[in-house]
Design a protein around this motif. Structure first.
Motif, short mmCIF file in Angstrom:
data_model
loop_
_atom_site.label_atom_id
_atom_site.label_comp_id
_atom_site.label_asym_id
_atom_site.label_seq_id
_atom_site.Cartn_x
_atom_site.Cartn_y
_atom_site.Cartn_z
N THR A 136 0.65 -1.20 -0.20
CA THR A 136 0.11 0.07 0.08
C THR A 136 0.93 1.48 0.04
OG1 THR A 136 -0.08 0.02 2.59
CG2 THR A 136 -1.97 -1.31 1.21
N LEU A 137 0.47 2.30 0.00
CA LEU A 137 1.14 3.82 0.29
C LEU A 137 0.73 4.49 1.48
CD1 LEU A 137 0.14 5.14 -3.69
CD2 LEU A 137 2.33 3.72 -2.93
N PRO A 138 1.87 5.00 2.07
CA PRO A 138 1.63 5.89 3.28
C PRO A 138 0.53 6.90 2.56
CG PRO A 138 3.99 5.70 2.89
CD PRO A 138 3.21 4.98 1.54
N GLY A 139 -0.47 7.10 3.23
CA GLY A 139 -1.69 8.09 3.08
C GLY A 139 -2.71 7.45 2.54
N PHE A 140 -2.47 6.35 1.97
CA PHE A 140 -3.39 5.42 1.17
C PHE A 140 -3.46 3.87 1.41
CE2 PHE A 140 -2.57 9.30 -1.26
CZ PHE A 140 -3.79 9.87 -1.49
N GLY A 141 -3.90 3.85 2.52
CA GLY A 141 -3.95 2.40 2.97
C GLY A 141 -3.04 1.62 4.01
N TRP A 142 -1.62 2.67 4.01
CA TRP A 142 -0.74 2.22 5.03
C TRP A 142 -1.21 2.39 6.39
CZ3 TRP A 142 2.44 3.72 8.87
CH2 TRP A 142 3.52 3.00 9.24
N GLU A 143 -1.95 3.46 6.49
CA GLU A 143 -2.22 3.68 8.01
C GLU A 143 -3.42 2.58 8.46
OE1 GLU A 143 -1.49 7.39 5.98
OE2 GLU A 143 -2.26 5.64 5.58
N ASP A 144 -4.18 2.23 7.81
CA ASP A 144 -5.08 0.99 8.10
C ASP A 144 -4.43 -0.29 8.68
OD1 ASP A 144 -7.19 2.58 7.72
OD2 ASP A 144 -7.69 1.56 5.56
N LEU A 145 -3.05 -0.42 7.85
CA LEU A 145 -2.46 -1.74 8.38
C LEU A 145 -1.58 -1.39 9.64
CD1 LEU A 145 -0.77 -2.50 4.84
CD2 LEU A 145 -2.69 -3.75 5.89
N ALA A 146 -1.22 -0.13 9.73
CA ALA A 146 -0.57 0.28 11.02
C ALA A 146 -1.31 0.33 12.15
CB ALA A 146 0.25 1.37 10.86
N GLY A 147 -2.82 0.23 11.96
CA GLY A 147 -3.47 0.28 13.10
C GLY A 147 -3.99 1.65 13.52
N TYR A 148 -3.89 2.56 12.66
CA TYR A 148 -4.09 3.88 13.02
C TYR A 148 -5.62 4.34 12.70
CZ TYR A 148 0.89 4.87 12.78
OH TYR A 148 2.22 4.88 13.00
N SER A 149 -6.23 3.53 11.97
CA SER A 149 -7.65 3.87 11.80
C SER A 149 -8.58 3.25 12.79
CB SER A 149 -8.13 3.19 10.51
OG SER A 149 -8.22 1.83 10.39
N SER A 150 -9.65 3.62 13.03
CA SER A 150 -10.71 3.28 14.11
C SER A 150 -11.05 1.88 14.00
CB SER A 150 -11.77 4.49 14.19
OG SER A 150 -12.62 4.45 13.04
N GLU A 151 -11.35 1.53 12.69
CA GLU A 151 -11.73 0.22 12.27
C GLU A 151 -10.75 -0.80 12.63
OE1 GLU A 151 -13.41 -2.39 8.24
OE2 GLU A 151 -13.03 -0.41 8.32
#
Length: 302
Positions: A136-151
């Motif tokens: 993925t790309l930082p800013g476009f999906g990376w944050e979800d993998l890192a656990g930054y998103s609420s989901e």
């Protein structure tokens, strides 16, 4: 697999040369061979140029293949700064032009894909086609993998090492003297078939990772993540028109890389490789060679 790797080693020694270039204020190590238009191969973490050793000989039958140790990895310089995607991409851009190439094909695995995206966003006229392998790309999906998103947080958090690697100083202290344990964990955890990556291959990465400053330098990618996020959000305001091929592993990131690239590029095609984990060049080299030759070959028909 053993005989295949033996043949590959012989082909590498016969067809490729190790070289260095001084660009963008640092020294880059790269391996080059073949002839014709250039394919630039950028590895992921915790790899070096050696991630591509299974596919390089076949690609060199048709192209000039340039496999690079990106800033902070392998035998390239390990400066204290410059690990954001834009700076890493500028390193590669200057290397390519120092070798006399202008328009190139780009292939990036894992962290190599964000670097290649930054290259293509900054110099779209100099990129023929672009390939993203399970990233993925930082800013476009990376944050979800890192656990930054609420989901992702509700589901129990993201991939643990993203945040661990970003912590200043602590990882270096804990990893020192335990490099093999640390490296082996990732190949075993994120490969669908760990036997696809041999002990001899792990030896190569442990050799590099045990060098002075290597751990700190490699973690620079994670510690510059917020800078890379902002760069990508700015770049994405103008979507890439360049044809993009995205391959994900069914036991890797699956279709997440395709969705990430669709957010930043117009002409995106891709597939999920069944029976494959995160390390496509090692786990599915024959399939990858076929896909790359077919995709790049289309450029000459348009």
């Amino acid at each position: 697999m053993t005989s295949y790797l033996a043949d590959t080693k012989t082909a590498l020694e016969a067809k490729f040369t190790h070289k260095y270039a001084f660009v963008n204020g640092i020294r880059l190590h790269y391996v080059i061979g073949g002839q014709g238009d250039a394919i630039v191969l950028l590895h992921g973490w915790p790899h070096t140029w050696y991630q591509w050793h299974k596919v390089m000989p076949a690609l060199a039958e048709h192209y000039t293949v340039i496999a690079v140790d990106i800033r902070g990895f392998g035998d390239s310089s390990k400066p204290a700064v410059g690990y954001d995607s834009r700076t890493e991409a500028e390193d590669i851009y200057q290397l390519v032009h120092s070798l006399g190439f202008e328009r190139v094909f780009l292939v990036g695995s894992d962290w190599g894909a964000p670097v290649n995206y930054a290259y293509a966003a900054a110099h779209p006229e100099d990129v023929r086609r672009f390939v993203n392998l399970d990233a993925t790309l930082p800013g476009f999906g990376w944050e979800d993998l890192a656990g930054y998103s609420s989901e992702t947080s509700r589901q129990g958090g993201g991939i643990w090492h993203f945040n661990f690697n970003a912590v200043p100083d602590l990882p270096e202290a804990l990893i020192a003297g335990r490099e093999r344990i640390f490296i082996s964990y990732f190949f075993n955890r994120y490969s669908y078939n760990p036997s696809g990556i041999s002990e001899a291959e792990i030896d190569e990465y442990v050799r590099w990772y045990s060098a002075p400053g290597a751990v700190r330098a490699s973690l620079g990618l994670y510690r510059a993540i917020h800078e890379s996020v902002e760069q990508n959000k700015q770049n994405a305001k103008t979507k890439l028109q360049i044809p993009v091929l995205v391959l994900g592993g069914s036991h890797g990131l699956a279709d997440r890389p395709i969705k990430a690239m669709q957010a930043v590029a117009v002409d995106v095609r891709g597939t999920v490789i069944q029976g494959c984990g995160h390390f496509i060049p090692e786990e599915q080299p024959e399939f990858l060679i076929e896909q790359l030759l077919q995709f790049f070959g289309e450029d000459y028909k348009s």
